[in-house]
Structure formats: C-alpha cells, structure tokens
Scaffold this motif. Structure first.
Motif, PDB file in Angstrom:
ATOM      1  N   LEU A 132       0.862  -1.189   0.000  1.00  0.00           N
ATOM      2  CA  LEU A 132       0.000   0.000   0.000  1.00  0.00           C
ATOM      3  C   LEU A 132       0.891   1.228   0.000  1.00  0.00           C
ATOM      4  CD1 LEU A 132      -2.682  -1.021   2.669  1.00  0.00           C
ATOM      5  CD2 LEU A 132      -3.093  -0.677   0.215  1.00  0.00           C
ATOM      6  N   THR A 133       0.359   2.344  -0.466  1.00  0.00           N
ATOM      7  CA  THR A 133       1.127   3.582  -0.343  1.00  0.00           C
ATOM      8  C   THR A 133       0.865   4.168   1.045  1.00  0.00           C
ATOM      9  OG1 THR A 133      -0.575   5.110  -1.150  1.00  0.00           O
ATOM     10  CG2 THR A 133       0.848   4.054  -2.816  1.00  0.00           C
ATOM     11  N   ALA A 134       1.850   4.904   1.545  1.00  0.00           N
ATOM     12  CA  ALA A 134       1.679   5.659   2.797  1.00  0.00           C
ATOM     13  C   ALA A 134       2.586   6.870   2.710  1.00  0.00           C
ATOM     14  CB  ALA A 134       2.034   4.814   4.006  1.00  0.00           C
ATOM     15  N   VAL A 153       6.163   4.892  -0.729  1.00  0.00           N
ATOM     16  CA  VAL A 153       5.971   6.345  -0.644  1.00  0.00           C
ATOM     17  C   VAL A 153       5.943   6.819  -2.092  1.00  0.00           C
ATOM     18  CG1 VAL A 153       6.839   8.514   0.292  1.00  0.00           C
ATOM     19  CG2 VAL A 153       7.233   6.381   1.530  1.00  0.00           C
ATOM     20  N   GLY A 154       4.739   6.786  -2.663  1.00  0.00           N
ATOM     21  CA  GLY A 154       4.588   7.108  -4.077  1.00  0.00           C
ATOM     22  C   GLY A 154       4.568   8.620  -4.295  1.00  0.00           C
ATOM     23  N   ASP A 155       4.930   9.013  -5.513  1.00  0.00           N
ATOM     24  CA  ASP A 155       4.781  10.441  -5.832  1.00  0.00           C
ATOM     25  C   ASP A 155       3.304  10.777  -6.073  1.00  0.00           C
ATOM     26  OD1 ASP A 155       4.515   9.256  -8.300  1.00  0.00           O
ATOM     27  OD2 ASP A 155       6.078  10.442  -9.299  1.00  0.00           O
ATOM     28  N   VAL A 168      14.383   2.155  -4.395  1.00  0.00           N
ATOM     29  CA  VAL A 168      13.832   3.338  -5.077  1.00  0.00           C
ATOM     30  C   VAL A 168      13.094   2.893  -6.337  1.00  0.00           C
ATOM     31  CG1 VAL A 168      15.616   4.895  -4.205  1.00  0.00           C
ATOM     32  CG2 VAL A 168      15.918   3.836  -6.457  1.00  0.00           C
ATOM     33  N   LYS A 169      12.032   3.606  -6.654  1.00  0.00           N
ATOM     34  CA  LYS A 169      11.230   3.265  -7.842  1.00  0.00           C
ATOM     35  C   LYS A 169      11.385   4.358  -8.892  1.00  0.00           C
ATOM     36  CE  LYS A 169       6.496   3.270  -7.830  1.00  0.00           C
ATOM     37  NZ  LYS A 169       6.162   4.262  -8.869  1.00  0.00           N
ATOM     38  N   LEU A 170      11.519   3.938 -10.131  1.00  0.00           N
ATOM     39  CA  LEU A 170      11.548   4.906 -11.240  1.00  0.00           C
ATOM     40  C   LEU A 170      10.691   4.412 -12.393  1.00  0.00           C
ATOM     41  CD1 LEU A 170      13.615   3.595 -13.500  1.00  0.00           C
ATOM     42  CD2 LEU A 170      15.356   4.572 -12.045  1.00  0.00           C
ATOM     43  N   ALA A 176      11.282  -1.044 -10.918  1.00  0.00           N
ATOM     44  CA  ALA A 176      10.926  -0.385 -12.184  1.00  0.00           C
ATOM     45  C   ALA A 176       9.404  -0.257 -12.272  1.00  0.00           C
ATOM     46  CB  ALA A 176      11.470  -1.201 -13.348  1.00  0.00           C
ATOM     47  N   HIS A 177       8.925   0.693 -13.061  1.00  0.00           N
ATOM     48  CA  HIS A 177       7.477   0.958 -13.167  1.00  0.00           C
ATOM     49  C   HIS A 177       7.142   1.102 -14.655  1.00  0.00           C
ATOM     50  CE1 HIS A 177       3.917   3.584 -11.479  1.00  0.00           C
ATOM     51  NE2 HIS A 177       3.582   3.031 -12.630  1.00  0.00           N
ATOM     52  N   LEU A 178       6.321   0.178 -15.174  1.00  0.00           N
ATOM     53  CA  LEU A 178       5.947   0.172 -16.592  1.00  0.00           C
ATOM     54  C   LEU A 178       4.430   0.194 -16.752  1.00  0.00           C
ATOM     55  CD1 LEU A 178       8.358  -2.638 -17.928  1.00  0.00           C
ATOM     56  CD2 LEU A 178       8.663  -0.162 -18.179  1.00  0.00           C
ATOM     57  N   LEU A 203       3.528  -2.826 -12.433  1.00  0.00           N
ATOM     58  CA  LEU A 203       2.800  -2.757 -13.700  1.00  0.00           C
ATOM     59  C   LEU A 203       1.508  -2.008 -13.440  1.00  0.00           C
ATOM     60  CD1 LEU A 203       3.154  -6.397 -15.071  1.00  0.00           C
ATOM     61  CD2 LEU A 203       4.033  -4.318 -16.167  1.00  0.00           C
ATOM     62  N   GLU A 204       1.321  -0.883 -14.108  1.00  0.00           N
ATOM     63  CA  GLU A 204       0.119  -0.076 -13.845  1.00  0.00           C
ATOM     64  C   GLU A 204      -0.769   0.001 -15.084  1.00  0.00           C
ATOM     65  OE1 GLU A 204       0.796   3.676 -11.898  1.00  0.00           O
ATOM     66  OE2 GLU A 204      -1.275   4.341 -12.216  1.00  0.00           O
ATOM     67  N   ALA A 205      -2.054  -0.256 -14.874  1.00  0.00           N
ATOM     68  CA  ALA A 205      -3.082  -0.085 -15.910  1.00  0.00           C
ATOM     69  C   ALA A 205      -2.705  -0.729 -17.239  1.00  0.00           C
ATOM     70  CB  ALA A 205      -3.402   1.397 -16.093  1.00  0.00           C
ATOM     71  N   GLY A 233       1.079  -5.298  -9.235  1.00  0.00           N
ATOM     72  CA  GLY A 233       0.148  -4.655 -10.158  1.00  0.00           C
ATOM     73  C   GLY A 233      -0.751  -3.636  -9.491  1.00  0.00           C
ATOM     74  N   ILE A 234      -1.113  -2.642 -10.281  1.00  0.00           N
ATOM     75  CA  ILE A 234      -2.170  -1.695  -9.877  1.00  0.00           C
ATOM     76  C   ILE A 234      -2.994  -1.478 -11.139  1.00  0.00           C
ATOM     77  CG2 ILE A 234      -0.474   0.239 -10.080  1.00  0.00           C
ATOM     78  CD1 ILE A 234      -2.384   1.698  -7.980  1.00  0.00           C
ATOM     79  N   GLY A 235      -4.206  -1.988 -11.131  1.00  0.00           N
ATOM     80  CA  GLY A 235      -5.000  -1.961 -12.355  1.00  0.00           C
ATOM     81  C   GLY A 235      -4.411  -2.885 -13.404  1.00  0.00           C
ATOM     82  N   GLN A 288      -0.064  -6.963  -5.307  1.00  0.00           N
ATOM     83  CA  GLN A 288      -0.971  -5.844  -5.615  1.00  0.00           C
ATOM     84  C   GLN A 288      -0.606  -4.639  -4.767  1.00  0.00           C
ATOM     85  OE1 GLN A 288      -3.336  -5.967  -8.008  1.00  0.00           O
ATOM     86  NE2 GLN A 288      -2.934  -8.136  -8.431  1.00  0.00           N
ATOM     87  N   VAL A 289      -0.739  -3.452  -5.361  1.00  0.00           N
ATOM     88  CA  VAL A 289      -0.574  -2.213  -4.612  1.00  0.00           C
ATOM     89  C   VAL A 289      -1.781  -1.324  -4.873  1.00  0.00           C
ATOM     90  CG1 VAL A 289       0.855  -1.171  -6.468  1.00  0.00           C
ATOM     91  CG2 VAL A 289       0.923  -0.193  -4.172  1.00  0.00           C
ATOM     92  N   LEU A 290      -2.227  -0.619  -3.844  1.00  0.00           N
ATOM     93  CA  LEU A 290      -3.270   0.395  -4.008  1.00  0.00           C
ATOM     94  C   LEU A 290      -2.822   1.677  -3.323  1.00  0.00           C
ATOM     95  CD1 LEU A 290      -6.705  -1.424  -3.408  1.00  0.00           C
ATOM     96  CD2 LEU A 290      -5.777  -0.586  -5.579  1.00  0.00           C
ATOM     97  N   VAL A 291      -3.385   2.774  -3.794  1.00  0.00           N
ATOM     98  CA  VAL A 291      -3.132   4.063  -3.144  1.00  0.00           C
ATOM     99  C   VAL A 291      -4.016   4.127  -1.891  1.00  0.00           C
ATOM    100  CG1 VAL A 291      -3.433   6.566  -3.407  1.00  0.00           C
ATOM    101  CG2 VAL A 291      -2.422   5.227  -5.267  1.00  0.00           C
ATOM    102  N   LEU A 292      -3.398   4.495  -0.773  1.00  0.00           N
ATOM    103  CA  LEU A 292      -4.067   4.526   0.533  1.00  0.00           C
ATOM    104  C   LEU A 292      -5.442   5.211   0.493  1.00  0.00           C
ATOM    105  CD1 LEU A 292      -3.887   4.332   3.715  1.00  0.00           C
ATOM    106  CD2 LEU A 292      -2.727   6.542   3.627  1.00  0.00           C
TER     107      LEU A 292
HETATM  108  O1  KIV Z   1       2.920   7.016  -6.977  1.00  0.00           O
HETATM  109  C1  KIV Z   1       2.421   5.949  -6.585  1.00  0.00           C
HETATM  110  O2  KIV Z   1       1.759   5.874  -5.556  1.00  0.00           O
HETATM  111  C2  KIV Z   1       2.675   4.764  -7.399  1.00  0.00           C
HETATM  112  C3  KIV Z   1       1.948   3.499  -7.078  1.00  0.00           C
HETATM  113  C4  KIV Z   1       0.503   3.634  -7.015  1.00  0.00           C
HETATM  114  C5  KIV Z   1       2.357   2.386  -7.954  1.00  0.00           C
HETATM  115  O3  KIV Z   1       3.450   4.817  -8.292  1.00  0.00           O
END
Ligand code: KIV
Length: 265
Positions: A22-24, A43-45, A113-115, A137-139, A182-184, A203-205, A213-217
C-alpha cells in the motif's frame, strides 16, 4: 517478525504467495499497515495528488518524497520501504539518479527506489544497481508521462505496445531491477510479463495474475475526494476501523480475491 527484503519478495513469488503493498505518506498510517502485516509500503509520488491536491504527480520534489519517506520509515518496522524518484530527479541521467536515490535512502530511510520508464531507463537502472541501490521499475501507465500519454489511460492494449512492455520488463530485470510495478495494463499482458520474469511484479490496475498488488491509501480507504479508478476497491466499506481495512486488503490479496475481473482490464 522478520523484516521483509527484496529476497523475501522473490521467495514469495517462487512459493506462489501474493505480495501486498500500500502507499503511505506518514508515520501513523505506515505504522498501522506495518502492524497489520503488509509486505511493502510505497511512498509514491501520488502524494502530489492525494496529499497535496495537485492534478498530477509532476510538481512533487525530491525533498518532499524524502520528507514523507522519513516519516513513513519511523512507522515501518517490518515492511519493505519503497520510495519514488519524482519527475526530473533521475531523467537527466544515471549520475543524477544516483544522487537522488542516495538522498531517498540516506535521508528518507528507503530500502528500494522506484523509477518510471522502459528502454531509455535501462542504463540508469544498471548504474544504480551496480552501486548497491535496489531498484523497482514501473511500466505500463507511467503517471510522470501523463502529458506524453495523453491522459491516464490503459497501456499495452495493441499488440505492438504489449510487446514493447514485455521487452521493457525483460530489459529491466536484466539490468538488475528487483521488483516491477505494472500499472493499468490488460490482465492477460500482466500475466504474461509475470510469468516471463523471475523478479516479482506488483500490479495496480493490472489484474489478478501479478505476483502482488498495490493500491493508493486514499483510494482503498475511500477518502480521496476525486473519483477513484475502477480497478481500486474501498476496503473501508465493510470494516469499522482503518486497521481492519488494511487487514481485509491483505487477506483479499493473499487469497486471490482482489482484484476481480470487474476490477481489471
Ligand atoms: O505514486 C504511486 O503511488 C505509485 C503506485 C501507485 C504504484 O506509483
């Protein structure tokens, strides 16, 4: 409980155990989800949208992610902490990415770190990994490219772009990435990518065939004032506490009950 590492996530994939994330953006939520047993906290952007109210993630600065990551790190005793490199903190090249990633790890307490991005980011991923920085990585739908993509829309729908995402995923793994978000993207493509890689996909979507699985809080608690994406679920609806909502999310992902076909593309 034993701390979750990138090795733990890889073993979970091998064992067929779904990964929960989950994001926080602060100490209290991070602490609640960590206690609930979440595997990874991101900690997503996305903080630019859900915390700051911007229309996109583009205005988020490296200092802001470092600050929120530092807050989350204090509540994170077991979960793996992944922090986003925000827009223009790594696109200038590997050296800039190294300095930014170093800040997120030293100041923000991030473990990974995620890019965002495919083939053009391969050299940067390799550069970071060779210097001891674990990379996610994020695709697929990469929100930092929203203006180039023409909006927040599903990616990899036609054969050519699906092949490109698969090739990019393999290139990221080859360059040393430890995790792939992997998003959408269509569920069938996410399944194909997940089967082709040894590293876990989150995955998200992206349907139920991802390794996690990840979701935005704010989406999963149903507290974001703007419309939530169709692939999200409000886990607060049937619970009477935030901690119970986190536990319900973890249980649904582990049991393969989230996402359903209606929550996928
Ligand atoms: O910015 C974010 O929170 C994200 C995730 C939802 C994957 O990139």
């Amino acid at each position: 409980m034993k701390a979750v590492t990138i090795t733990t996530l890889k073993k979970m994939k091998q064992a067929g155990e779904k990964i929960t994330c989950l994001t926080a953006y602060d100490y209290s939520f991070a602490s609640l989800m960590d206690n609930a047993g979440i595997d990874a906290i991101m900690v997503g952007d996305s903080l630019g949208m859900v915390m700051q109210g911007h229309e996109s993630t583009l205005p988020v600065t490296l200092g802001e992610v470092a600050y929120h990551s530092r807050c989350v790190a204090r509540g994170c005793t077991r979960a793996l902490l992944i922090a986003d490199l925000p827009f223009m903190s790594y696109q200038a090249g590997p050296q800039q990415a190294l300095e930014s990633a170093g800040r997120l790890m030293k100041e923000g307490g991030a473990h990974v770190v995620k890019l965002e991005g495919g083939a053009p980011m391969v050299e940067t991923v390799r550069f970071l990994v060779e210097r001891g920085i674990p990379v996610c990585a994020h695709l697929g739908l990469t929100p930092q490219s929203v203006h180039q993509l023409g909006g927040y829309r599903i990616q990899g729908r036609d054969e050519a772009s699906a092949r490109q995402i698969l090739a990019d995923a393999k290139a990221m793994e080859h360059a040393g990435a430890s995790i792939l978000v992997l998003e959408a993207v269509p569920a069938s493509l996410a399944g194909e990518v997940s089967a082709a890689l040894a590293i876990p996909t989150i995955g998200i979507g992206a349907g139920p065939l991802c390794d996690g699985q990840v979701l935005v809080l704010q989406d999963m608690l149903g507290i974001y004032p703007r419309p939530s994406p169709k692939f999200s679920r409000n886990f607060m609806r049937e619970q009477d506490s935030i901690e119970a909502a986190f536990k319900a999310f973890i249980a649904a992902v582990k049991a393969g009950e989230f996402p359903t076909a209606e929550e996928s593309f």
